[in-house]
Design an enzyme around this catalytic site. Sequence first.
Site, PDB file in Angstrom:
ATOM      1  CG  ASP A  94      -0.199   0.043   2.536  1.00 30.04           C
ATOM      2  OD1 ASP A  94       0.989  -0.329   2.563  1.00 30.04           O
ATOM      3  OD2 ASP A  94      -0.808   0.451   3.538  1.00 30.04           O
ATOM      4  CD  GLU A  95       4.430   4.008   2.928  1.00 25.94           C
ATOM      5  OE1 GLU A  95       4.697   5.149   3.340  1.00 25.94           O
ATOM      6  OE2 GLU A  95       4.376   3.008   3.678  1.00 25.94           O
TER       7      GLU A  95
END
Length: 346
Positions: A94-95
């Site tokens: 997610d990053e």
Amino acid sequence: MDAFYASVEQRDNPALRNKPIAVGGSSDRGVVAAASYEARKYGVHSAMSSVVAKRLCPDLIFTKGRYEVYAEVSRQIRAIFFEYTDLVEPLSLDEAYLDVTENKKHMKSAIAIARNIRSKIQSQLQLTASAGVSYNKFLAKTASDLDKPDGLSVILPEEAMSFLETLPIDKFYGIGKVTAEKMKRLGIFRGKELKMWPKSDLLHMFGKSGHYYYNIVRGIDHRMVTPQRERKSFGMERTFSEDITDFITLQEKLFQMGEQLWERFQKRQQQAKTLTLKIKYSDFHQITRSKTSLEVIPSLEEIKSMTTEMLAEFKEDDFQIRLTGISLSNLSYTDEKKEPQLTLRF
């Protein structure tokens, strides 16, 4: 991404929207993998015991993690990134860091690119993302946490020094809770106090990390965005509904996990040499054991054999085990090209 796992669950299940939810664990067992922002208002966060989370938020809803779904959504997000640049360095599902100095859209504004990417994620995937924009990794990462959820923060070069001097020390990316508390005991509460410390003193108090602290408070971070970070290990963990209290059951559970792990690993174009076992007891005391093969691990039978050998090192008395983990590491690709053997002509 904002509360990524929890947000995907709320997106896919309308009944969970606007409610405090926790991904992973259960009301009486396990550990929270992710918490929605509604749950975070009560102090619930990832890596928290489910029992503690339920105590903080009695209305908390637990939902089982769907990690294959999260991985697929992550691939969709990354596809949007690649529309703008190939210099994408994932940190997790997610990053990621993006270098957009030179970009495929020939846009001159990194702020506009961040705005476009967030808009595409929202319209195509119905999820929100927060972005940080600056001239190096540290500042961009720091900025990304300033206005969550669904935020966009920018640290311009001419603003960096004043921003860092007033930033609370526990907001510096890379300074964890324990280090922050140590710094506060030394009178370091904001960047301004940290900046007053000579590098030699920081090295004396914090070891090699002193170099990092000395540089970041001055806005110095020369790390490049490195695409396609290689995964170091491949594994899984399981928290049990009841403690395991005997050796045979522990072995059976690890064999079952080994079978699932090997089945998933076979789908990857990789080989492994090292097997690691993780055992967490009911008092949360944790130990790990690793075994490395001279050659690559060839089969599930070898995994079971290595597991049995490592289990022999564990004491059979006082068994109260709440979690086990098994992972493969020391990875290489199966299609890795080998250098040809040279032929010498005499």
